[in-house]
Structures are given as structure tokens and as C-alpha cells.
Design a protein around this motif. Structure first.
Motif, PDB file in Angstrom:
ATOM      1  N   THR A  44     -35.477 -50.733 -41.153  1.00  0.00           N
ATOM      2  CA  THR A  44     -35.831 -50.121 -42.380  1.00  0.00           C
ATOM      3  C   THR A  44     -35.647 -51.082 -43.685  1.00  0.00           C
ATOM      4  OG1 THR A  44     -33.788 -48.832 -42.850  1.00  0.00           O
ATOM      5  CG2 THR A  44     -35.699 -47.710 -41.235  1.00  0.00           C
ATOM      6  N   HIS A  47     -32.918 -46.695 -46.904  1.00  0.00           N
ATOM      7  CA  HIS A  47     -32.681 -45.348 -46.180  1.00  0.00           C
ATOM      8  C   HIS A  47     -31.549 -44.616 -46.810  1.00  0.00           C
ATOM      9  CE1 HIS A  47     -29.003 -47.563 -44.266  1.00  0.00           C
ATOM     10  NE2 HIS A  47     -30.134 -48.453 -44.258  1.00  0.00           N
ATOM     11  N   SER A  48     -31.620 -43.360 -46.987  1.00  0.00           N
ATOM     12  CA  SER A  48     -30.628 -42.522 -47.758  1.00  0.00           C
ATOM     13  C   SER A  48     -30.428 -41.414 -47.006  1.00  0.00           C
ATOM     14  CB  SER A  48     -31.188 -42.311 -48.989  1.00  0.00           C
ATOM     15  OG  SER A  48     -30.474 -41.041 -49.891  1.00  0.00           O
ATOM     16  N   HIS A  49     -29.197 -40.852 -46.839  1.00  0.00           N
ATOM     17  CA  HIS A  49     -28.726 -39.733 -46.129  1.00  0.00           C
ATOM     18  C   HIS A  49     -28.093 -39.000 -47.274  1.00  0.00           C
ATOM     19  CE1 HIS A  49     -29.133 -42.739 -43.193  1.00  0.00           C
ATOM     20  NE2 HIS A  49     -29.439 -41.929 -42.165  1.00  0.00           N
ATOM     21  N   SER A  70     -30.231 -34.435 -44.221  1.00  0.00           N
ATOM     22  CA  SER A  70     -31.391 -35.064 -44.520  1.00  0.00           C
ATOM     23  C   SER A  70     -31.380 -36.494 -44.411  1.00  0.00           C
ATOM     24  CB  SER A  70     -32.382 -34.460 -45.593  1.00  0.00           C
ATOM     25  OG  SER A  70     -31.617 -34.693 -46.813  1.00  0.00           O
ATOM     26  N   LEU A  72     -33.952 -40.218 -45.344  1.00  0.00           N
ATOM     27  CA  LEU A  72     -35.108 -40.694 -45.918  1.00  0.00           C
ATOM     28  C   LEU A  72     -35.261 -41.886 -45.826  1.00  0.00           C
ATOM     29  CD1 LEU A  72     -37.815 -39.947 -47.341  1.00  0.00           C
ATOM     30  CD2 LEU A  72     -36.714 -40.193 -49.353  1.00  0.00           C
ATOM     31  N   GLN A  74     -37.460 -45.655 -45.071  1.00  0.00           N
ATOM     32  CA  GLN A  74     -38.698 -46.343 -45.484  1.00  0.00           C
ATOM     33  C   GLN A  74     -38.889 -47.389 -44.673  1.00  0.00           C
ATOM     34  OE1 GLN A  74     -39.574 -46.580 -49.815  1.00  0.00           O
ATOM     35  NE2 GLN A  74     -40.604 -48.440 -49.284  1.00  0.00           N
ATOM     36  N   ARG A  85     -42.749 -43.366 -45.019  1.00  0.00           N
ATOM     37  CA  ARG A  85     -41.613 -42.591 -45.339  1.00  0.00           C
ATOM     38  C   ARG A  85     -41.351 -41.578 -44.494  1.00  0.00           C
ATOM     39  NH1 ARG A  85     -41.695 -43.058 -51.701  1.00  0.00           N
ATOM     40  NH2 ARG A  85     -41.109 -45.303 -52.025  1.00  0.00           N
ATOM     41  N   LEU A  86     -40.410 -41.358 -44.058  1.00  0.00           N
ATOM     42  CA  LEU A  86     -40.000 -40.139 -43.079  1.00  0.00           C
ATOM     43  C   LEU A  86     -38.909 -39.138 -43.535  1.00  0.00           C
ATOM     44  CD1 LEU A  86     -40.501 -38.530 -40.457  1.00  0.00           C
ATOM     45  CD2 LEU A  86     -38.871 -40.298 -39.609  1.00  0.00           C
ATOM     46  N   LEU A  87     -39.228 -37.945 -43.880  1.00  0.00           N
ATOM     47  CA  LEU A  87     -38.157 -37.191 -44.255  1.00  0.00           C
ATOM     48  C   LEU A  87     -37.843 -36.279 -43.189  1.00  0.00           C
ATOM     49  CD1 LEU A  87     -36.182 -35.783 -46.269  1.00  0.00           C
ATOM     50  CD2 LEU A  87     -38.174 -34.056 -46.882  1.00  0.00           C
ATOM     51  N   THR A  89     -35.049 -33.758 -41.547  1.00  0.00           N
ATOM     52  CA  THR A  89     -33.877 -32.579 -41.881  1.00  0.00           C
ATOM     53  C   THR A  89     -33.586 -31.962 -40.737  1.00  0.00           C
ATOM     54  OG1 THR A  89     -35.682 -30.924 -42.163  1.00  0.00           O
ATOM     55  CG2 THR A  89     -34.899 -32.138 -44.135  1.00  0.00           C
TER      56      THR A  89
END
Length: 104
Positions: A44, A47-49, A70, A72, A74, A85-87, A89
Motif C-alpha cells: 500500500t 495506511h492508517s489505523h 478501523s 484505511l 490506499q 481506498r478501502l475502509l 471496520t
């Protein structure tokens, strides 16, 4: 997760811990799931968590945790699909046990 720090990721597991994320994701030694996740994250761009709503229940030497998470990620540019982009949860409810000595 976001720092891709393998040593730190491995350090959260005790030596004989088992990670069970189900047969379709990962079942095996705890540190192995860190290796799997990091390998996926290396594909990716960003990315963020986030971890929220943390509830911890302690009963003697056993504990449980209930969190909402969650992520996110990219992806890199794809010639057909563009940038994805994938969210994601999900709810995490691991069981935790103290194995050795006292907690101080």
C-alpha cells in the motif's frame, strides 16, 4: 501497525501465543500474524489505523478486551481500477491471560 516496526509487533506476543483470526485469515504463532499483516501493508502507499471504544474486563489472571477498529489502506495506482481506498471496520474481542509471575 502504521510504523511497520516488526520488533515492536512481535513484542506484543508471549513466546507460545497462538493467534486465531479464523481459517481464512491466519491461525498460528502470534508473531506470524504480524509478518502477514506487514507483508500486506508493504503493497500500500498509505495506511492508517484507529482503535476506539476500548473496554477491558479483568477477572483474576484472565482478561478480555472489546475494541472497535478501523483501517484505511490506499493502494498503488492500478492501470485499470485507478487508486483504491478501502475502509475496513471491525470489532476485536481477544482473550488475554497472565501466564508468568505477577503483574507489577
Amino acid at each position: 501497525m502504521d510504523r511497520l516496526d516488526v520488533s515492536l509487533g512481535h513484542s506484543i506476543w508471549h513466546s507460545d501465543a497462538i493467534a486465531d483470526y479464523g481459517p481464512d485469515v491466519y491461525q498460528g504463532p502470534g508473531p506470524g500474524v504480524i509478518d502477514l499483516i506487514f507483508a500486506q501493508h508493504r503493497h500500500t502507499l498509505h495506511h492508517s489505523h484507529q482503535v476506539t471504544n476500548i473496554l477491558i474486563h479483568v477477572d483474576g489472571d484472565k482478561a478480555g478486551r472489546d475494541t472497535r477498529r478501523s483501517a484505511l489502506p490506499q493502494s498503488a495506482e492500478d492501470p485499470v481500477r485507478g487508486r483504491l481506498r478501502l475502509l475496513a471496520t471491525y470489532r476485536a474481542t481477544p482473550r488475554i491471560a497472565r501466564l508468568y509471575g505477577s503483574a507489577t
